[in-house]
Scaffold this motif. Structure first.
Motif, short mmCIF file in Angstrom:
data_model
loop_
_atom_site.label_atom_id
_atom_site.label_comp_id
_atom_site.label_asym_id
_atom_site.label_seq_id
_atom_site.Cartn_x
_atom_site.Cartn_y
_atom_site.Cartn_z
N GLN A 47 0.83 -1.21 0.00
CA GLN A 47 0.00 0.00 0.00
C GLN A 47 0.86 1.26 0.00
O GLN A 47 0.55 2.24 -0.68
N GLU A 48 1.95 1.27 0.77
CA GLU A 48 2.86 2.42 0.79
C GLU A 48 3.51 2.61 -0.58
O GLU A 48 3.60 3.73 -1.09
N ALA A 49 3.98 1.51 -1.18
CA ALA A 49 4.61 1.60 -2.50
C ALA A 49 3.62 2.12 -3.53
O ALA A 49 3.96 2.97 -4.36
N GLN A 50 2.38 1.65 -3.46
CA GLN A 50 1.36 2.11 -4.40
C GLN A 50 1.06 3.60 -4.18
O GLN A 50 0.86 4.34 -5.13
N GLY A 51 1.08 4.06 -2.94
CA GLY A 51 0.84 5.46 -2.63
C GLY A 51 1.96 6.39 -3.05
O GLY A 51 1.79 7.61 -3.05
N MET A 52 3.11 5.85 -3.42
CA MET A 52 4.24 6.67 -3.85
C MET A 52 4.27 6.87 -5.36
O MET A 52 5.04 7.67 -5.86
N ARG A 53 3.46 6.14 -6.10
CA ARG A 53 3.49 6.22 -7.56
C ARG A 53 3.12 7.61 -8.05
O ARG A 53 2.28 8.28 -7.46
N GLY A 54 3.78 8.02 -9.13
CA GLY A 54 3.47 9.30 -9.73
C GLY A 54 4.70 9.95 -10.31
O GLY A 54 5.78 9.36 -10.36
N ALA A 55 4.53 11.20 -10.77
CA ALA A 55 5.63 11.95 -11.37
C ALA A 55 5.93 13.18 -10.53
O ALA A 55 5.01 13.81 -10.00
N PHE A 56 7.20 13.49 -10.40
CA PHE A 56 7.66 14.64 -9.62
C PHE A 56 8.53 15.52 -10.51
O PHE A 56 9.42 15.02 -11.19
N ARG A 57 8.29 16.81 -10.49
CA ARG A 57 9.12 17.77 -11.22
C ARG A 57 10.24 18.20 -10.28
O ARG A 57 9.97 18.72 -9.19
N LEU A 58 11.48 17.98 -10.68
CA LEU A 58 12.63 18.36 -9.86
C LEU A 58 12.98 19.82 -10.08
O LEU A 58 12.60 20.42 -11.10
N ALA A 59 13.71 20.40 -9.15
CA ALA A 59 14.08 21.81 -9.22
C ALA A 59 14.89 22.14 -10.47
O ALA A 59 14.82 23.26 -10.99
N ASP A 60 15.66 21.16 -10.99
CA ASP A 60 16.48 21.41 -12.18
C ASP A 60 15.72 21.17 -13.49
O ASP A 60 16.31 21.21 -14.56
N GLY A 61 14.41 20.91 -13.40
CA GLY A 61 13.59 20.75 -14.60
C GLY A 61 13.37 19.31 -15.03
O GLY A 61 12.52 19.04 -15.87
N ARG A 62 14.13 18.38 -14.50
CA ARG A 62 13.94 16.96 -14.84
C ARG A 62 12.66 16.44 -14.21
O ARG A 62 12.15 17.00 -13.24
N THR A 63 12.16 15.33 -14.75
CA THR A 63 10.99 14.68 -14.18
C THR A 63 11.39 13.31 -13.66
O THR A 63 12.03 12.53 -14.37
N LEU A 64 11.02 13.03 -12.44
CA LEU A 64 11.27 11.74 -11.79
C LEU A 64 9.93 11.02 -11.73
O LEU A 64 8.94 11.59 -11.26
N THR A 65 9.87 9.80 -12.23
CA THR A 65 8.64 9.02 -12.23
C THR A 65 8.82 7.79 -11.35
O THR A 65 9.81 7.08 -11.48
N LEU A 66 7.87 7.57 -10.46
CA LEU A 66 7.89 6.42 -9.57
C LEU A 66 6.80 5.43 -9.96
O LEU A 66 5.68 5.82 -10.25
N SER A 67 7.17 4.17 -9.96
CA SER A 67 6.20 3.11 -10.17
C SER A 67 6.44 2.06 -9.09
O SER A 67 7.45 2.08 -8.40
N SER A 68 5.48 1.16 -8.92
CA SER A 68 5.64 0.13 -7.90
C SER A 68 5.18 -1.21 -8.43
O SER A 68 4.37 -1.30 -9.35
N GLN A 69 5.73 -2.24 -7.82
CA GLN A 69 5.32 -3.61 -8.10
C GLN A 69 5.37 -4.33 -6.76
O GLN A 69 6.46 -4.45 -6.17
#
Length: 122
Positions: free
Chosen positions: A51-73
């Motif tokens: 449940q915690e791993a599933q709640g972390m899924r999504g995309a984050f915009r970093l301060a330097d403009g890059r995008t970090l994407t989280l997925s879970s299994q």
């Protein structure tokens, strides 16, 4: 016969306690192989629930403009950053290390983070 059982039990208890002790010599990293050593204290035991791993899924915009994407299994968390897909290994309540690159990823809360900090491997 009773003394043999007590000695056997005592020996097993000592060996069991030694298994959880921190090593006296830190392992050396080998830069020639490109491997990353993830260190955590013995018994740290940080694990995510599914449940915690599933709640972390999504995309984050970093301060330097890059995008970090989280997925879970199941109870594992994966990061997509800079064209790499890596598993995140928990090393603290809100801190993770990318398994291959050693990149440190920290969140303001787990699950449902809304802020993320990325630090390159040392």
């Amino acid at each position: 016969m009773r003394i043999k059982n007590i000695l056997a039990f005592t020996g097993a208890a000592v060996l069991s306690a030694c298994a959880f002790a921190e090593p006296s010599i830190a392992p050396a990293a080998n830069p020639a192989t490109g491997s990353v050593l993830v260190q955590a204290k013995a018994g740290a035991g940080h694990r995510l629930t599914a449940q915690e791993a599933q709640g972390m899924r999504g995309a984050f915009r970093l301060a330097d403009g890059r995008t970090l994407t989280l997925s879970s299994q199941r109870n594992k968390l994966f990061v997509d950053l800079d064209g790499k897909h890596e598993e995140l290994v928990p090393v603290g309540d809100k801190r993770f290390v990318a398994r291959d690159s050693g990149t440190l990823v920290a969140f303001n809360q787990v699950p449902y983070a809304d802020e993320v900090t990325v630090s390159p491997a040392d």
